[in-house]
Design a protein around this motif. Sequence first.
Motif, mmCIF file in Angstrom:
data_model
loop_
_atom_site.group_PDB
_atom_site.id
_atom_site.type_symbol
_atom_site.label_atom_id
_atom_site.label_comp_id
_atom_site.label_asym_id
_atom_site.label_seq_id
_atom_site.Cartn_x
_atom_site.Cartn_y
_atom_site.Cartn_z
ATOM 1 N N LYS A 25 69.442 31.412 44.080
ATOM 2 C CA LYS A 25 68.581 32.562 43.786
ATOM 3 C C LYS A 25 69.203 33.895 44.186
ATOM 4 C CE LYS A 25 64.335 29.888 44.043
ATOM 5 N NZ LYS A 25 63.041 29.701 44.706
ATOM 6 N N SER A 26 70.173 33.875 45.091
ATOM 7 C CA SER A 26 70.826 35.118 45.499
ATOM 8 C C SER A 26 72.108 35.386 44.712
ATOM 9 C CB SER A 26 71.127 35.090 47.003
ATOM 10 O OG SER A 26 72.064 34.072 47.295
ATOM 11 N N GLY A 27 72.396 34.551 43.716
ATOM 12 C CA GLY A 27 73.548 34.788 42.854
ATOM 13 C C GLY A 27 74.845 34.183 43.364
ATOM 14 N N LYS A 28 74.757 33.214 44.283
ATOM 15 C CA LYS A 28 75.952 32.566 44.825
ATOM 16 C C LYS A 28 76.062 31.140 44.306
ATOM 17 C CE LYS A 28 76.081 35.411 48.935
ATOM 18 N NZ LYS A 28 76.070 35.427 50.402
ATOM 19 N N VAL A 29 77.300 30.670 44.170
ATOM 20 C CA VAL A 29 77.537 29.326 43.649
ATOM 21 C C VAL A 29 77.194 28.299 44.722
ATOM 22 C CG1 VAL A 29 79.242 27.736 42.687
ATOM 23 C CG2 VAL A 29 79.306 30.155 42.054
ATOM 24 N N ALA A 30 76.177 27.498 44.445
ATOM 25 C CA ALA A 30 75.684 26.489 45.383
ATOM 26 C C ALA A 30 76.315 25.126 45.149
ATOM 27 C CB ALA A 30 74.162 26.378 45.270
ATOM 28 N N ALA A 31 76.702 24.835 43.897
ATOM 29 C CA ALA A 31 77.269 23.533 43.576
ATOM 30 C C ALA A 31 78.080 23.633 42.288
ATOM 31 C CB ALA A 31 76.160 22.494 43.422
ATOM 32 N N ARG A 32 78.991 22.651 42.144
ATOM 33 C CA ARG A 32 79.848 22.622 40.951
ATOM 34 C C ARG A 32 80.145 21.168 40.599
ATOM 35 N NH1 ARG A 32 84.865 25.292 42.585
ATOM 36 N NH2 ARG A 32 85.182 23.385 43.743
ATOM 37 N N VAL A 33 80.148 20.895 39.303
ATOM 38 C CA VAL A 33 80.592 19.600 38.799
ATOM 39 C C VAL A 33 81.718 19.875 37.810
ATOM 40 C CG1 VAL A 33 79.988 17.501 37.547
ATOM 41 C CG2 VAL A 33 78.293 18.592 39.033
ATOM 42 N N VAL A 34 82.879 19.307 38.095
ATOM 43 C CA VAL A 34 84.022 19.425 37.186
ATOM 44 C C VAL A 34 84.083 18.127 36.399
ATOM 45 C CG1 VAL A 34 86.510 19.767 36.995
ATOM 46 C CG2 VAL A 34 85.229 20.932 38.803
ATOM 47 N N GLY A 35 83.761 18.216 35.134
ATOM 48 C CA GLY A 35 83.668 17.034 34.282
ATOM 49 C C GLY A 35 82.222 16.833 33.871
ATOM 50 N N GLU A 36 81.947 15.669 33.345
ATOM 51 C CA GLU A 36 80.598 15.371 32.868
ATOM 52 C C GLU A 36 79.601 15.362 34.018
ATOM 53 O OE1 GLU A 36 82.515 12.182 29.802
ATOM 54 O OE2 GLU A 36 80.598 11.671 30.693
ATOM 55 N N VAL A 37 78.441 15.908 33.742
ATOM 56 C CA VAL A 37 77.356 15.896 34.717
ATOM 57 C C VAL A 37 76.246 14.995 34.181
ATOM 58 C CG1 VAL A 37 76.168 17.942 33.771
ATOM 59 C CG2 VAL A 37 75.918 17.361 36.188
ATOM 60 N N THR A 38 75.569 14.323 35.088
ATOM 61 C CA THR A 38 74.433 13.503 34.671
ATOM 62 C C THR A 38 73.143 14.270 34.939
ATOM 63 O OG1 THR A 38 74.136 12.447 36.828
ATOM 64 C CG2 THR A 38 75.666 11.375 35.273
ATOM 65 N N PHE A 51 78.063 23.404 48.204
ATOM 66 C CA PHE A 51 78.487 24.379 49.196
ATOM 67 C C PHE A 51 77.329 24.746 50.115
ATOM 68 C CE2 PHE A 51 80.863 24.982 45.228
ATOM 69 C CZ PHE A 51 82.131 24.635 45.662
ATOM 70 N N ALA A 52 77.587 24.711 51.407
ATOM 71 C CA ALA A 52 76.581 25.135 52.388
ATOM 72 C C ALA A 52 76.272 26.611 52.155
ATOM 73 C CB ALA A 52 77.117 24.917 53.798
ATOM 74 N N ALA A 53 75.058 27.017 52.446
ATOM 75 C CA ALA A 53 74.630 28.403 52.193
ATOM 76 C C ALA A 53 75.605 29.422 52.776
ATOM 77 C CB ALA A 53 73.219 28.626 52.725
ATOM 78 N N ALA A 54 76.121 29.169 53.965
ATOM 79 C CA ALA A 54 77.041 30.115 54.615
ATOM 80 C C ALA A 54 78.405 30.177 53.931
ATOM 81 C CB ALA A 54 77.219 29.731 56.084
ATOM 82 N N ASP A 55 78.752 29.147 53.153
ATOM 83 C CA ASP A 55 80.067 29.082 52.511
ATOM 84 C C ASP A 55 80.054 29.457 51.035
ATOM 85 O OD1 ASP A 55 81.125 28.145 54.932
ATOM 86 O OD2 ASP A 55 80.723 26.047 54.385
ATOM 87 N N ARG A 56 78.915 29.828 50.519
ATOM 88 C CA ARG A 56 78.807 30.134 49.093
ATOM 89 C C ARG A 56 79.427 31.480 48.762
ATOM 90 N NH1 ARG A 56 72.538 28.048 48.313
ATOM 91 N NH2 ARG A 56 73.036 25.881 48.865
ATOM 92 N N LYS A 57 80.096 31.499 47.619
ATOM 93 C CA LYS A 57 80.709 32.733 47.132
ATOM 94 C C LYS A 57 79.888 33.261 45.954
ATOM 95 C CE LYS A 57 85.312 31.816 48.779
ATOM 96 N NZ LYS A 57 84.882 31.564 50.064
ATOM 97 N N PRO A 58 79.798 34.586 45.835
ATOM 98 C CA PRO A 58 79.026 35.157 44.724
ATOM 99 C C PRO A 58 79.615 34.764 43.370
ATOM 100 C CG PRO A 58 79.613 36.843 46.339
ATOM 101 C CD PRO A 58 80.368 35.611 46.704
ATOM 102 N N ALA A 59 78.747 34.489 42.437
ATOM 103 C CA ALA A 59 79.176 34.275 41.053
ATOM 104 C C ALA A 59 79.512 35.639 40.471
ATOM 105 C CB ALA A 59 78.058 33.618 40.243
ATOM 106 N N PRO A 60 80.556 35.730 39.661
ATOM 107 C CA PRO A 60 80.867 37.019 39.033
ATOM 108 C C PRO A 60 79.798 37.385 38.006
ATOM 109 C CG PRO A 60 82.280 35.319 38.153
ATOM 110 C CD PRO A 60 81.480 34.686 39.255
ATOM 111 N N GLU A 61 79.763 38.638 37.641
ATOM 112 C CA GLU A 61 78.799 39.058 36.624
ATOM 113 C C GLU A 61 79.179 38.422 35.300
ATOM 114 O OE1 GLU A 61 75.753 39.732 35.194
ATOM 115 O OE2 GLU A 61 75.748 41.044 36.927
ATOM 116 N N LEU A 62 78.206 37.866 34.656
ATOM 117 C CA LEU A 62 78.391 37.256 33.348
ATOM 118 C C LEU A 62 77.435 37.943 32.389
ATOM 119 C CD1 LEU A 62 79.552 35.011 31.506
ATOM 120 C CD2 LEU A 62 77.677 33.544 32.308
ATOM 121 N N THR A 63 77.982 38.489 31.347
ATOM 122 C CA THR A 63 77.166 39.130 30.316
ATOM 123 C C THR A 63 77.675 38.689 28.952
ATOM 124 O OG1 THR A 63 78.605 41.064 30.164
ATOM 125 C CG2 THR A 63 76.782 41.197 31.722
ATOM 126 N N GLY A 64 76.820 38.782 27.987
ATOM 127 C CA GLY A 64 77.221 38.448 26.633
ATOM 128 C C GLY A 64 76.039 38.484 25.706
#
Length: 187
Positions: free
Chosen positions: A162-175, A44-57
């Motif tokens: 670094k700003s907490g937005k999703v920059a990339a995603r792999v659905v399935g196995e990643v190398t 995702f281009a920087a301008a198109d990135r959506k914030p990742a939700p808060e994840l705690t655990g």
Amino acid sequence: MRRVVLLVAGLMLAVTACSSGQQAAQNRQGQAGFVSGNGNVSVFAAADRKPAPELTGTTFDGKPWTLSDHRGKVVVLNVWGSWCPPCRKEAPDLVGAAKELGSSVQFIGLNTRDQDQAQAKKFVQEFGVPYPNLYDPSGKALLRFRGQIAPAAIPTTLVIDKSGKVAARVVGEVTKQTLVGMAKDAG
């Protein structure tokens, strides 16, 4: 004769209903019912990135973990299950990427739908996973990522900038090579 046909039809219906119920029970237990992706990479281009939700655990070793505590650092989130064959296949690549990137990137695993934490811990030990993992047997933490991770698409890996937005995603196995490149690009 008609009674015999009706009796046989009724028995077949009952058997079918039982096997469907067993399959549904397996799905709830996380032993089946997942859709492994094809390794589709989205960047995702920087301008198109959506914030990742808060994840705690709580990590497997009992320590609290919060995504927002790692703002200012690239975070790699891998959603996996010990019951998932593609997760087992990609584990060495994730471990290799984590070791290569070192402390410049924070890796976190999100174990989902494993009903037995001992199985999840055994997976981590078996593959020598060096980064923390959160236990999410019900999938509640995973559901926070709705729209970014399909709940049935296991494994999925997100690279969070670094700003907490999703920059990339792999659905399935990643190398390893893909993951290292995505993490460096997000930094």
